[in-house]
Design a protein around this motif. Sequence first.
Motif, PDB file in Angstrom:
ATOM      1  N   SER B  50       0.385  -1.561   0.375  1.00  0.00           N
ATOM      2  CA  SER B  50      -0.278   0.062  -0.162  1.00  0.00           C
ATOM      3  C   SER B  50       0.898   1.160   0.016  1.00  0.00           C
ATOM      4  O   SER B  50       0.587   2.058  -1.068  1.00  0.00           O
ATOM      5  CB  SER B  50      -0.886   0.360   0.793  1.00  0.00           C
ATOM      6  N   GLN B  94      -7.259   0.623  -0.189  1.00  0.00           N
ATOM      7  CA  GLN B  94      -7.768  -0.520   0.578  1.00  0.00           C
ATOM      8  C   GLN B  94      -8.847  -0.530   1.410  1.00  0.00           C
ATOM      9  O   GLN B  94      -9.943  -1.411   0.926  1.00  0.00           O
ATOM     10  CB  GLN B  94      -6.047  -1.204   1.151  1.00  0.00           C
ATOM     11  N   ASP B 171      -5.947  -1.718  -5.306  1.00  0.00           N
ATOM     12  CA  ASP B 171      -5.375  -2.259  -3.436  1.00  0.00           C
ATOM     13  C   ASP B 171      -6.361  -2.817  -3.191  1.00  0.00           C
ATOM     14  O   ASP B 171      -7.270  -2.909  -2.405  1.00  0.00           O
ATOM     15  CB  ASP B 171      -5.102  -0.843  -2.478  1.00  0.00           C
ATOM     16  N   GLU B 172      -5.742  -4.161  -3.108  1.00  0.00           N
ATOM     17  CA  GLU B 172      -7.163  -5.675  -2.619  1.00  0.00           C
ATOM     18  C   GLU B 172      -8.214  -5.735  -3.274  1.00  0.00           C
ATOM     19  O   GLU B 172      -9.272  -5.311  -1.921  1.00  0.00           O
ATOM     20  CB  GLU B 172      -6.107  -5.706  -1.386  1.00  0.00           C
TER      21      GLU B 172
END
Lengths: 270, 258
Positions: B50, B94, B171-172
Amino acid sequence: MGLTRIPQKTGSAVLRFFAYFGQVVGLIGELAVTLFTCRPRVRLAGRQIVDIGFGSQLVVVVTGAFTGAVFAAQVYFKFSELGLGTATGPVVSLAMCRELGPVLAGIMVSGRVGAAMAAEIGTMKVTEQIDALRSMGISPVDYLVMPRVIGMFVSMPLLVAESVGFGILAGYVMVVHIFGVPAVWFEHQVVSNTTLPDIAIGMIKGFVFGGLIVLISCREGLYANRGAVGVGKATTAAVVISSLAILVSNLFLSFLLNHFFPLGSSGFDS
Amino acid sequence: MSQLEKSEYFIEVEGLKRNLGGRQVLDGVNINFQTGKCTVLLGRSGEGKSVLLKHLLGLMRPDSGSIRIDGEEITTLSERRMRPVRKKVGILFQDGALFDSMTIAENVAFPLQEEGIRNRKVLLEKAVEVLELVGLAEHVAKMPNDISGGMRKRVSLARAIITRPQCILYDEPTAGLDPVTADSIDQLIAHLADEFSITSVVVTHDLKSMHTVADRVAMLRSGKIYFDGTVKGLEASVDPVIVNFLDGNSEDEPDVFA
Ligand SMILES: Nc1ncnc2c1ncn2[C@@H]1O[C@H](COP(=O)(O)OP(=O)(O)OP(=O)(O)O)[C@@H](O)[C@H]1O
Ligand SMILES: [Mg+2]
């Protein structure tokens, strides 16, 4: 053991003070750049005016009125002993205009509005909403700070005026209706002894205090970190620091403004 | 190189270093992200994925090293000069990072509104259009706090893609989603990358995701790029670190809780 570290600690406190000062000045600089490079966000500023100006009326009016009333009562007790009961009005009016109105409004607004600003912006900071704004190419100063600055600058002088007005009105009720001083005396004394400079001083102070509150609270919010605890700290700091800044700067402002608008020229000789 | 010809790499990172809280989180990262391709970035929790993504957008500043986006060095740009660069790149945070004072529709339409579209009907239409892609069209009027974590993530995805940026950092994107929804999100990412040649960087722990979306794959470890290659290359690797990562085997790994 502690004594040897006092200079060290003082040194770091001074450094921190200057760092803080630098950050606030930096914020002013960014605001200035924003003023010239970004379109005004009318809707957001409007919402802030409603939030700050409209929403703070009750607290400001109540604090102004009760302080005016109690101040008038105390002054009257002493003045009537000296045979000066009718001079109570101008004292209340000058005190409200020059000192109590702006300071009380400032302290109340820092508690009500400054805290909310720091908490809101701080929460946006720790939940990455500020990063999200930046990632879209939007400046947080333009989107969050500027509307609040405008809202504060529009609202604060009006709130001060209200605080002053209701303070004097409450003093009037106290002196005229409770203590029985003839209304015409009170009115005449207040009107002939309250000059434009007195009113100007209140407004100028309101302006400056509003600026201090909004800059300090936004600085606290923008620099918040470490989750909920950090937001709590930022909120407390916003209220404490802006209240102190108001009280301290008030002293210097009073001397500075008295230099331009001397009290003597509108004295009690009428 | 002519102006029309796209350079091979949309993002070039060289010698990127960043120390956070006394820990060298990024310790000389070298990696290039191919234009129009999807690169999956793997790495264990806390390795700095991140943090790396935030550096790519200039949201965090490196201690040293260089980042070029579309040929432009961004590490020395001021916040203001960075703005046009950021408009080329979208990011899915995220944790979503939705604006909690706005409805879902307002969140998603926000980037367009900022680009100057003022007509509320047009904004709503566009928002519904992208929300349909992530399967949330019926939730337009809700507030971010009134929907689930996985839904927030998908709203955030919709917000990232609504302006059709040249590059998107995810991010994810599928963390916390059920397998079926996760797959549909993977399909969407792959589709966006293929159809519109969007340079994509996908941080994920989900190996199934990786298979769906990856053109290339990189692995971050100890602040450096440990592996950079194709999915086939990754799977063929006999490096114990990579084998353990792919197998989810913690035996020979230093304990993260230590
Ligand atoms: N603002 C910060 N201040 C100090 N340390 C930080 C900060 N942000 C991240 N870190 C540290 O940097 C390291 C990498 O964090 P990062 O969030 O990038 O991990 P990650 O690879 O994304 O992990 P995950 O897969 O769990 O999301 C962590 O050890 C974290 O403690
Ligand atoms: Mg992460």
